[in-house]
Structure formats: structure tokens, C-alpha cells
Write an enzyme that holds these catalytic residues in place. Structure first.
Site, PDB file in Angstrom:
ATOM      1  N   ARG A  38       0.819  -1.218   0.000  1.00  0.00           N
ATOM      2  CA  ARG A  38       0.000   0.000   0.000  1.00  0.00           C
ATOM      3  C   ARG A  38       0.848   1.262   0.000  1.00  0.00           C
ATOM      4  O   ARG A  38       0.516   2.245  -0.649  1.00  0.00           O
ATOM      5  CB  ARG A  38      -0.967  -0.028   1.191  1.00  0.00           C
ATOM      6  CG  ARG A  38      -2.109  -0.967   0.931  1.00  0.00           C
ATOM      7  CD  ARG A  38      -3.042  -1.197   2.097  1.00  0.00           C
ATOM      8  NE  ARG A  38      -4.105  -2.108   1.631  1.00  0.00           N
ATOM      9  CZ  ARG A  38      -5.147  -2.496   2.367  1.00  0.00           C
ATOM     10  NH1 ARG A  38      -5.266  -2.073   3.601  1.00  0.00           N
ATOM     11  NH2 ARG A  38      -6.059  -3.308   1.854  1.00  0.00           N
ATOM     12  N   TYR A  88      -6.043  -1.031  -7.036  1.00  0.00           N
ATOM     13  CA  TYR A  88      -5.450  -2.264  -6.489  1.00  0.00           C
ATOM     14  C   TYR A  88      -4.860  -2.079  -5.084  1.00  0.00           C
ATOM     15  O   TYR A  88      -4.780  -0.975  -4.602  1.00  0.00           O
ATOM     16  CB  TYR A  88      -4.511  -2.954  -7.461  1.00  0.00           C
ATOM     17  CG  TYR A  88      -3.269  -2.279  -7.990  1.00  0.00           C
ATOM     18  CD1 TYR A  88      -2.703  -1.153  -7.434  1.00  0.00           C
ATOM     19  CD2 TYR A  88      -2.632  -2.840  -9.105  1.00  0.00           C
ATOM     20  CE1 TYR A  88      -1.554  -0.608  -7.949  1.00  0.00           C
ATOM     21  CE2 TYR A  88      -1.472  -2.287  -9.643  1.00  0.00           C
ATOM     22  CZ  TYR A  88      -0.941  -1.176  -9.051  1.00  0.00           C
ATOM     23  OH  TYR A  88       0.198  -0.639  -9.566  1.00  0.00           O
ATOM     24  N   GLU A  89      -4.561  -3.188  -4.470  1.00  0.00           N
ATOM     25  CA  GLU A  89      -4.141  -3.202  -3.054  1.00  0.00           C
ATOM     26  C   GLU A  89      -5.198  -2.585  -2.145  1.00  0.00           C
ATOM     27  O   GLU A  89      -4.859  -1.909  -1.162  1.00  0.00           O
ATOM     28  CB  GLU A  89      -2.798  -2.479  -2.865  1.00  0.00           C
ATOM     29  CG  GLU A  89      -1.639  -3.056  -3.616  1.00  0.00           C
ATOM     30  CD  GLU A  89      -1.427  -4.543  -3.378  1.00  0.00           C
ATOM     31  OE1 GLU A  89      -1.837  -5.038  -2.315  1.00  0.00           O
ATOM     32  OE2 GLU A  89      -0.883  -5.203  -4.266  1.00  0.00           O
ATOM     33  N   GLY A  90      -6.445  -2.831  -2.452  1.00  0.00           N
ATOM     34  CA  GLY A  90      -7.533  -2.254  -1.668  1.00  0.00           C
ATOM     35  C   GLY A  90      -7.998  -0.966  -2.306  1.00  0.00           C
ATOM     36  O   GLY A  90      -7.293   0.044  -2.237  1.00  0.00           O
TER      37      GLY A  90
END
Lengths: 593, 593
Positions: free
Chosen positions: A294, A434-436
């Protein structure tokens, strides 16, 4: 054809004038003398500019190919990847025992910004490897570490993260991939994973997939998720490659951007996998990768904005169009350059004040990670845990907006692929997802991080801002007015929002969650405001000490004044939205939309 | 594969409940009874959904081809274009004498929204034709009208606008295309034009290029620009097609989006052209096209946002992920639909409150055009002239942002081309650029329109808002609080900004110009706030009158409440930016950026 110039001067300013890294009491930081960091950044900048950047457009235009089960990366990627490996750029911050250079994370972060700005799609091959290696390092057994890490640190083998399935992304409890225990202690992994970045390619001899799945018979939902190592080729006892594992590429996705990175559908058909860490504790291990990832994604927001800004600036200086309304600036030419026009300035200053502020924010965040990991500082760990969703969500949203603004400077030429500005926008778009997805970051911030450890970390943040203001106010009236006062006001708005959540979120959690996205953005603005106040202070000190490069430091202060005057007032708007509560947000029945 | 449903119900609400078009004292409006407009919109909606929408992804994927000097449109475009012609959809608001249907512009605008939402790239072929025909209608001679208009109204021939050259877009005074007078009264046109939408294609027998150029020996700069008709095939006296003119396609551009529209480099090599209107008065004629085109582009901001929103909404209802924090809404399923989550709601409500507000704004603007053109109302003309840059700049910026938000609802699936959400974003991006980049719209608004006719039109606008508030306040406390008060506050902010410009722009025009972009956005928010206050009022009246479809009207009021509470507070932020002046914007020397 876009240009890219490594912003090493600005990085050195942040590292040494602002963060004063070599004086920090963190193991390994005493080595971060200006001469050393300068040399590393210079070399990395050359690689970024000369090796990675020229392949950025190639990757976008060619994309990856999937033929007869094999994924091919764009022309030149293989050679460039070899250069990255040979130059030792793949394991900067990894332990020496696995072939890394054990440098502080902050230095790896500065290097990473340049690589990512030069070619985001390319750098993801090693970025995912780094994330997977970090998870093995933190949670793997000794044998696993010895088997995989040396090859992954050198990028002889690369890595992937396999979370998403067709029907579940954020809600991993719905996962269907199953793991059947075998008599030899391994597992048979079966399921389909999608959106697997760097999922397959021709850059490495082996690919180490980290795969989330549920052990048959385990608990339901998220509590039954475990993490497995699934190598593309099984590794023999002597470390050499054995037979091909039962994992294959279903297809590669056609995406809006990052065409140079192979985004794969991965099919696991009873593939051999090895448990990492404990059974059913996969999410814990995965979070090690995700938190690092993140921060890396937040950095992509900065890096694409920086690259786009550099080009918008060049264009604005070069393109002649119209006249300065206060009098010609290029009287002998047919028109003045775009940069004379106030609205072009506004656009460029938005970009400049964002990228420099974001750079300071990310490098400061990286020092917190070093402090947490190298010094075992729990407060630093708590603070960076709080700031991680802000770095990811705010910087990628803003970074994307800045690429859009950079594209706008080009007018019609910004929309034509030939000029390369569209690619920055298209590539930057993924970082918000992406990555949340950023909405999930906001939820993490408001729903989890604010209250973590009894709200200790957010209180510490406010205390830090307060102390900074107290220590630095009253010495220079202009500085107080331009920096301290706006920072105080913005921080007050943020506290008021937090107070609103506490008072109204009890009654109805939706009152907090409906304001989560605005809160994330407010928080980001306050962080950048703090960074600018710190940078302006540092620049003023340099000027007072008679720095030779006065223009650089004066520009720094003026850029900060822009951010404080023009961007920071956004906090009041976010507060007003938050204080309007969940009422209007939740008023409609789903059927009435 | 995205869906598209024609929002005819909402259009009828705006036309009849809000604008009450059939009661308006404008020639032709008495025919706009609900039954008639309903029938036209229903039919147009079917064409949009069944004919144009299915070709949207095809156009994006295939793009246009340029082979051996010939441009080919994507599969199916030719057949669809024939259907548009046969259905009489190409000349709705054109005069009957040239084969049009003489319908009010407001109805053509509503139809246009649906066509554009279904397939922006396709509709541009007829949109440019309409713009070119309007310029000929307004400025051409009788013979020119008779020669070209019947064929252009039917789209047997299409049209283009040729302004931009490689070195000049906004600053048309730099133009190099030259026109040499011939003994027969025609001109030889020589030069290169770029970014020519619908520049060449296989949809029509002839293409009528409207080309700006400078007559040799005429005044320098913008005062020497004239407008010419340059047909692809010369037209014989009997109206049949003669020899090919000396105009050719240099190439077609690779763009970020609107792949289905051929964006051409056009080379004029002594092509035969015919002057439209007077010598050196080309800009006046071009502005006829541009003003109409700017409204049409503003509408594209709405149309792409609407199409993207419809799909985001479907996905949010369909996709199961996570649980409602206040308790499961789909207890028998594995998870709740996305739409239960407050942050997804925020995202969707932003979109919904924008598109419905924008639709009312544009249709209201279209009635002003009808009032100006059909009733010769100078006040209406002045007001729409003021609002044109707001409609273009604000609605395309916001419309783009909404497509980005819609894409975000899809998570990773939004980034994959397969789902179609990326196309809405990529297509919407152009609208911020063409027909005058949005920074130029802001400049037009603040630099020209505010002061036009002594500031009369902006004063009239404020007076209108004030009257509306006065007439409608004091009858319903909830309405006053939710609508009148926020509208008053926002309008006050806008007036304060105008006042700031007046007081500080005299000293230094940069103080106004540095705030122009913020002012454009403030103005847009106030317009949408006014629209929402009007719509909520109309909806309340329907409810009071016992309307059967209570849910529709209640939803309308709630959506308006969202806009007023959550979006309108942006005006205060824009005001703060504006009031910070030009100081921080202009502080840096160009060399120090």
C-alpha cells in the site's frame, strides 16, 4: 516522446534538510550521509532515465502477449530486467544474508519512486517480488527462507500475490480456492485467481506465487484463510528446478493501462503448495505484504504525477500560445509560452506543490517504517499503520488527478497517444484500485485505524502537529501567517471531523462511514500541510545559513505557500460534507436509485 | 458488457414538471405537450439503446482504419448511420425548408443526450455535421444554403470544423493556412489542419469541410481569419458530385478514447474553397458553430456520466461483498450487495445528483437558446452566452470525474476493458479538451462574459436566484433548510468571488484570471443548486397534488438534498482559493519551476 529527469536534488533536500536522516537514531541511518545517498540516488536516477524510461512507451504500445500458454513481455523488458539484477537494484533493503544490501527502507523508497516514475508497469515485476519476499521473510520457516529468498532478492525468481477471485476481492472471506493437506505436509491447491500482476512472464526462471486459500475442513469465512507458497516450477532439495507445478495462465487481461505488466488469470489445478506460517492465519501474513504494497502504491500516485508534471512543465515553457495579459513576455516571438497564463500556472502549481509535498510525506512515512522495524518503536509502528491508508488513498487519488491536469496542459495533444500523456493517466488509474480500492482504505482508516489502541495514534498525530506549531510559531510573522495558521486551521477541521465521528458514529456507524472518504482526503491535506510547514522551515534555515542555491530554497517556500493557500482550504469543505452526516447519503432505498 | 437505458422519465420530469415547456411563450413550444415529447423521446431512446449502444464497444475496440488514403469506420457504423438518416434523427431542429423538422432545440438536446450516452464517437459524425450546417445557415449565402444544407440536414453529406493547426489551437491568430483568391470568386486553400473530428470516413458521399484560413494580403493575426467551405468532392451546378478536391487525409490519430470517430490530419493543397460570410470575419461565423458545439460538449459530460452511472448502479446492486455494518441486508446470501455500504452510496449519490442536476441545467440552457433564437430575446441570449462556458467547463470536468467514480465502484473489474467502464472514462476525457480546453472556458467566463454588456447578464443571474429564493422561501421549513439556505449561501459565495475580481482585477488582472477556474466551478455548483431547488419544488408540488408515482418524486427531493448538503459546500473552498489571489500562483519565475 516524454522525458523523465530524476528529482534527486529534491530527494536530497527532503532526506537531509528536512528529515535529517543521518542524525536520526535508527540503526543504519548513520550511513545515510549526503554523499552516500547522493551517489545511490544519482545511479538509480541514471537507470530510471536511461534504462527504464525509454521502455515505458514500448510497454504501453506493445503490451504483453499470451501465446500457446506462454506470456511474453514487451521488447527490451528482458534485457532491462537483467540490468536491474546486475546493478543490484532488486534487493536494496533486503537482509544481507539473502543477498540484499540491508539499506534502510527510506532509501529504497526514494529509489523506487524514480523507477516507478520511469516505468510503472516494468517495476511491478520486481515490486511484487519484493512484497512476496517480505511475507516469506516475516512469516516463512527457515527452510522456506533459505530456499526462496536468495533467488527472490536477486530476482532470479520473481513473486506474485494471489488474493482476488472472480466473485471476491475486498471480501476475501468469500474465497473458494481450497487447499487439501497431503501426507508429506504439502497441500494441493485448487481454484482460480484473477488480476494477478506479473502473474506469468519470460523474465525469470521461476515464479513464486503466494496464494490465499482455505484448508479443507477449516473455519468458514476469513478465519479459515491460509497462505501458501506455490512455485511455478517445484524446487528440488538441491535448489535446482524440478517439474512444472499444476498452475497455469488462463488469459492475460486487456487493461486501461500498465500494459507492460502481465495481469493474469491464474488457474490452480491441484498445484503443490506449502503453508506459510500457521494454518488459518493467512490474513496476518498477507497483511505484511499488503501494508508494504500500500505504501508502494501510494508512491505510484506520486511517481506518475511527477513524471506527468515534468512533461507538462516542459510543454508549458515551450508551447507558444496567446499573450501574457499584463504585457508580452516573448515580444520577439509570435506568442508567449503557455506558462505566462495564470490558469496554466494554477494547474502547474497544483502539480508541483502536490508532488513535492507527497515526496516528503512518503519519505517521512518510510522513516517511520524503519523506526518501527529497525528500532522496534511501537509508536512509530502505530503511526505508520494509521497513515498507511492515507498514503495509499489520498496520494493515488490526487496523483491521478494531477496526471489528468498535466494532460490538460497539452490540450488536444494530451489526448493523442503519440505524446505519452494519456499513458500517465491510464497507468495512474490502477493505483486507486489495487491493493484495496480507495474506498476500502477510507474504511480501514475510519473503521479500524482511528480507534486502534484506544485512539492513541491519531491523538499522537494531533499532538505532533500541535507541538510543531508551538515550537515553530512566533519567530517569523510571514511564516506564521503562510504556514502555521493554515496548518492549525486544517488540523482543527480534522479534529472536528474525528469528534463528529465519535459523537455520532456511536448512534449510527453510518455517520462515520459516510464521511470516511472525505476524512481520508482531509487527513492527507493535513499531512501535506505539515510537510510543507516543515519544508518551508528547513528551506528558511538554509537561506538564513547563507545557502548558495537561494533560488531553490525560495522556490520551495513559495511552492509551500501555494499549497497552504490554495489546496489546504479543502479541509473545510470535507468537514462540511462529513458534518452533514449519513442522512442524505443513505436516504434512498436501493430500488429507488 | 455495459447497459444503457434511456432516461426518458427523468427528461419528461424536467421538461414538463420543472421547465413546463409547453406553457412557455416561445414559438414552437406549444407543441411540446407531454404526449408528443414522450413519443419522440421513447423512439429516440430505442434507437440509442438498440442501435447505437451495441456499437459503442465495437467502435472502441476496432477503431477507425486508414488504408490507401481511405478511412473506414468500425463494423456496423455504416448501417447504423443509414438507420439514423432513415429515422429522420439528423435534422430534428433544422428548418423544414432544408428537410429538417424545425423542432425546438430543447427537444433535440434531450434526444442528443441519449444518442451521445449510447455512443459518443458515433454521434460525433452527425454532431459535427449539425455544427457545420448551423454555420452555413447563419452566415452562408442563399446559394450556399441551397447547395449544402439539404444534403447536410439529411446527413447524406457530413460536415467538419477545421480550426487547429500543429502549432496553434487556442491562439488561432497564429494560423498559417492561406487562401488565395481566384478569378472565379473561389479561393485556393493551402495548409494543414489537425485533430479534425469525423475528418474523413465511409459514411457519406461527400464531406463539407469548414476551414479557417487567412486570405493572402489580409490583416495579420486573428483579424485576418476567414471561413471557407471546402467540399471533399466539388459540387456541380446540378447538385451532383464533381471532381475530387485537393484535400486529403494525412493520417488518423491514435487517441485515448472515442476510437470510433476518425480524428484526422487534413492536408489542403490548393483545395478549392468558397468564402462564407465576409472576408476576415471568419471568427464570427466560427463562433456560431463553437457556441452550439460547446453546449453539445457540455452535454457529453452529462451523457458519459449518465451511462457510466447506470452501470455502476447495476453493479453495486448485483455484486455481493461484505456486510452492512448495521446488520445484514441479504442474510440468506454469502454477502450483502455493494450498495449497502455508505461509501459506495456516497459515490453513487455523487453521480446521481450530478447527472440529474446536469440534465436540468442543460435542458434549461437549451430553452434559453430557443428563447434567444425563436423569440429574439436578447436577455436570454446574454444569459446563455454567460452560461455557455460554465456548461462546457463544469459539466465536462464533473462528468469526467463521475465516470472515474463509476469505474471505481467496479474495483479491479473497472480497469479491465472487458467491462466497458474504462471506455466511459477514456471517451469522457476528450470533452474537457476539445471545443476550447476548460481553462479557456474559464478565461472566457471571467475575462469576457462577466463584463459583457456592462455585467448585465451576471447581475440578472444573481437577481434570478434571489427572486427564486424569495418566491419559494417561507412555505416549508424543511425545504428552506435543505434547499433555500444552501442555495443562498452558495450564491453569496459566487457574488463574493465576483466582487473580489472587480476589486482586485483592476489592479492586476491576474488576480481575476488566477481564480477563473475556481469561479467556473463555483458557478456550475450554484447553477446545479438552483436546478435542484427548482426540481425539489416541482417534485413537492407533484406530491402535494397526489401524484401516483410518489417514490419518484420523493427520490428526487432526497437526491437534491444530497447535492445541497454534500456538493454545494464546494463553493466556499473555491472562494477561499480565489480570495488568496494571484500572489502564490504567479510567485515563481518560469525558470524556477
Amino acid at each position: 516522446m516524454p522525458v523523465y529527469n530524476a528529482p534527486t536534488k529534491d530527494m536530497n533536500f527532503v532526506l537531509h534538510d528536512v528529515l535529517k536522516v543521518s542524525e536520526a537514531d535508527i540503526p543504519g541511518y548513520s550511513e545515510l550521509e549526503p554523499e552516500f545517498t547522493g551517489a545511490v540516488l544519482e545511479e538509480a536516477g541514471k537507470v530510471a532515465t536511461n534504462v527504464l524510461h525509454p521502455l515505458n512507451a514500448v510497454g504501453d504500445t506493445e503490451g504483453c502477449r499470451f501465446e500457446n500458454g506462454v506470456v511474453y513481455t514487451p521488447t527490451g523488458f528482458k534485457e532491462a530486467f537483467e540490468q536491474m539484477k546486475e546493478g543490484g537494484w532488486t534487493g536494496l533493503d533486503m537482509p544481507e544474508e539473502y543477498g540484499g544490501q540491508n539499506m534502510p527502507y527510506v532509501l529504497g523508497t526514494a529509489v523506487g519512486e524514480m523507477f516507478s516514475a520511469a516505468n510503472q508497469a516494468f517495476v511491478m515485476y520486481q515490486g511484487l517480488t519484493h512484497g512476496a519476499a517480505s511475507a516469506i521473510l516475516a512469516h516463512g520457516g527457515e527452510e522456506q527462507k533459505n530456499t526462496y529468498l536468495p533467488k527472490m532478492v536477486s530476482c532470479e525468481w520473481t513473486g506474485t500475490m494471489n488474493l482476488t477471485e472472480p466473485h471476491c476481492g475486498t471480501d476475501l472471506g468469500l474465497m473458494r480456492t481450497k487447499a487439501e493437506p497431503q501426507s508429506d505436509g504439502s497441500y494441493k491447491i485448487t481454484g482460480q485467481k484473477i488480476f494477478i500482476s506479473s502473474g506469468d512472464h519470460d523474465l525469470a526462471d521461476n515464479i513464486i506465487h503466494l496464494v490465499l486459500g482455505k484448508i479443507v475442513g477449516g473455519p468458514e469465512g476469513i478465519k479459515g484463510v491460509s497462505l501458501f507458497i506455490v512455485p511455478k516450477f517445484l524446487v528440488k532439495e538441491d535448489g535446482s528446478l524440478g517439474e512444472r507445478n499444476a498452475v497455469s495462465v488462463g488469459k492475460i487481461e486487456e487493461k486501461m493501462g500498465i500494459h507492460g505488466n502481465s495481469t493474469c488469470v491464474m488457474n490452480y489445478d491441484g498445484a503443490t503448495g506449502y503453508l506459510i506460517g500457521e494454518e488459518h492465519k493467512g490474513m496476518r501474513a498477507m497483511f505484511t505484504m499488503m501494508n508494504e504494497a500500500r505504501l508502494g502504491v501510494g508512491m505510484q500516485g506520486l511517481s506518475q504525477a511527477e513524471a506527468a508534471y515534468q512533461n507538462a512543465l516542459e510543454y508549458a515553457k515551450d508551447r507558444l500560445q496567446g499573450r501574457d495579459v499584463t504585457g508580452p513576455k516573448n515580444p520577439d516571438g509570435p506568442a508567449d509560452p503557455l506558462i505566462v497564463h495564470p490558469d496554466i500556472r494554477r494547474n502547474l502549481m497544483d502539480q508541483k506543490s502536490f508532488t513535492e509535498g507527497a515526496r516528503a510525506f512518503i519519505l517521512w512515512g518510510a522513516t517511520l517504517i524503519d523506526q518501527a522495524h529497525r528500532s522496534g518503536d511501537a509508536d512509530a509502528d502505530g503511526l505508520i499503520s494509521l497513515l498507511t491508508p492515507v498514503i495509499k488513498g489520498f496520494l493515488t487519488d490526487q496523483g491521478y488527478d494531477m496526471t489528468v491536469q498535466a494532460q490538460q496542459v497539452y490540450g488536444g495533444h494530451g489526448y493523442i497517444e503519440e505524446w505519452g500523456m494519456s499513458q500517465y493517466t491510464r497507468d495512474a488509474r490502477i493505483a486507486m484500485i489495487y491493493e484495496g480500492a480507495n474506498g476500502v482504505q477510507a474504511l480501514d482508516l475510519v473503521g479500524r485505524k482511528l480507534a486502534q489502541d484506544g485512539g492513541k495514534h491519531v491523538m499522537a498525530f494531533f499532538e505532533m502537529v500541535k507541538s510543531f506549531c508551538k515550537e515553530n510559531a512566533g519567530q517569523d510573522e510571514a511564516y506564521d501567517k503562510a504556514f502555521i495558521e493554515p496548518l492549525k486551521a486544517a488540523s482543527k477541521d480534522l479534529q472536528a471531523a474525528g469528534m463528529y465521528f465519535m459523537q455520532n458514529g456511536m448512534k449510527n456507524p453510518n455517520n462515520a462511514l459516510a464521511g470516511s472518504y472525505d476524512f481520508m482526503h482531509m487527513f492527507g491535506h493535513v499531512c501535506l500541510g505539515l510537510m510543507w510547514a516543515r519544508m518551508a522551515k528547513a528551506a528558511a534555515s538554509q537561506l538564513a545559513a547563507g545557502a548558495t542555491d537561494a533560488a531553490f530554497y525560495e522556490t520551495k517556500i513559495n511552492t509551500g505557500r501555494y499549497y497552504m493557500a490554495r489546496r489546504l482550504p479543502a479541509t473545510a469543505m470535507h468537514l462540511a460534507r462529513i458534518q452533514s452526516g449519513a442522512d442524505t447519503v443513505m436516504a434512498l432505498d436501493a430500488a429507488n436509485f
